[in-house]
Design an enzyme around this catalytic site. Sequence first.
Site, PDB file in Angstrom:
ATOM      1  N   GLU A  48       0.829  -1.206   0.000  1.00  0.00           N
ATOM      2  CA  GLU A  48       0.000   0.000   0.000  1.00  0.00           C
ATOM      3  C   GLU A  48       0.865   1.258   0.000  1.00  0.00           C
ATOM      4  OE1 GLU A  48      -2.174  -2.887   2.886  1.00  0.00           O
ATOM      5  OE2 GLU A  48      -0.154  -2.583   2.080  1.00  0.00           O
ATOM      6  N   ARG A  62      11.849 -26.249  -2.375  1.00  0.00           N
ATOM      7  CA  ARG A  62      12.912 -26.028  -1.389  1.00  0.00           C
ATOM      8  C   ARG A  62      13.193 -24.544  -1.194  1.00  0.00           C
ATOM      9  NH1 ARG A  62      17.556 -30.529  -3.002  1.00  0.00           N
ATOM     10  NH2 ARG A  62      16.360 -32.395  -2.426  1.00  0.00           N
ATOM     11  N   LEU A  65      20.434 -31.680  -0.373  1.00  0.00           N
ATOM     12  CA  LEU A  65      19.296 -30.883   0.100  1.00  0.00           C
ATOM     13  C   LEU A  65      19.488 -29.392  -0.164  1.00  0.00           C
ATOM     14  CD1 LEU A  65      18.656 -32.794   3.435  1.00  0.00           C
ATOM     15  CD2 LEU A  65      17.384 -32.999   1.295  1.00  0.00           C
ATOM     16  N   GLU A 118      10.920 -34.460   2.921  1.00  0.00           N
ATOM     17  CA  GLU A 118      11.456 -35.074   1.704  1.00  0.00           C
ATOM     18  C   GLU A 118      11.737 -36.570   1.833  1.00  0.00           C
ATOM     19  OE1 GLU A 118      13.554 -33.378  -1.196  1.00  0.00           O
ATOM     20  OE2 GLU A 118      13.611 -31.328  -0.460  1.00  0.00           O
TER      21      GLU A 118
END
Length: 375
Positions: free
Chosen positions: A58, A191, A211, A301
């Site tokens: 805004e 991820r 990962l 996972e």
Amino acid sequence: MMTDFSLFETRLMGRLLRLAAKRRGLTGSTPMVACALLQDGKVIAEGVHQKEGTPHAEAIALAKAGDAAKGATLYVNLAPCTHWGANPPCASLIQQAGIKEVVYAMSDPNPLVAKNPSELQLLDMGIQVRTGLLEADAKRLNEVFIHYQKFQRPFVHLKVAQSLDGKIAAANGESLYITNTRSRRQVHRFRRESDAVLIGINSLIMDDAQLSVRFGLIRGGYRHPKVVILDRRGRLHGGLRLFQRRVLPEVIVVTLPGVQLHESVRNRVTQVTLASEDVLEMWPLLLDYLGQEGIQSLLIEGGAEVYSSALLAGIVDKVSIFMAPILMAQSKALSAFHRSGHLGVSESRRLTEMTMKQLGSDLWVTGYLRDPASI
């Protein structure tokens, strides 16, 4: 107040939701928000919240419009804030700019706003208010933020990559790259949009997973998620590829009390002990801890025991299953869910709002395990 909206207004709010969604994974603990100012039937300014600590949507739109904002209608997907934080209250900025009407999709779930509701404050300022325009879509966009504000726990997204017959690894343990590149790229998007990824020690060792976020998806302000490892007996060691990463993210290792981690990782991770032999009882304790650490979104996972226990514990909010067009047809191949139990069909977990999308030769199925109204 709820009201009917024109087709133009619906399309405008749809555009704002799409603009806000472009910041997914970049706004930290704050929601994705976009705003537009309408004057004489024309959009005169737009604003999109960029990241935590920067001006709200805004404020950006009002600054762009300047004096032209006087008498305009402001559209925004989340109710304007009414409290001081890193930024001044948007409700006050709206009043100062001379906005005549505010249309927003959904109320702000932040308890600080609930103490001083946006609609009441705006009405007290003499500003007209209409609410509920594409409310369901707005809630889905900020499902993680809403969930965390309500429960102070992370929103849990469970991801599975499997064969058509529900196998995540062959009988010999081979499991890497069951699905195609497009599916794996989508998982890497998950991820980069998650605060943390969680994996069981068996899967971590078997897959030697890094990962990390790859496929060139870490540019432009995105970051690698934290890593949570369920390692109740302390099998983690520094020879894994996770610990060969150029920059190691924060790694949280969950063990039973009294477990001592290997010296190669002891000073490189945060060890959290949860005194529960029953893994189903462990999940709520873990989510409480992660919530206290400010982790709002958690991507699970693997592996099979983790998937099954998370579902049985009732802590999963969203499921994404990627299916490759292969049949392992092996009785000893590892199924995605194989924890022992005796649930009947009527007691089984049922997905809602399920969608399916083809990614090349793979099929991606997504659904929710909680009533959408609960967020």
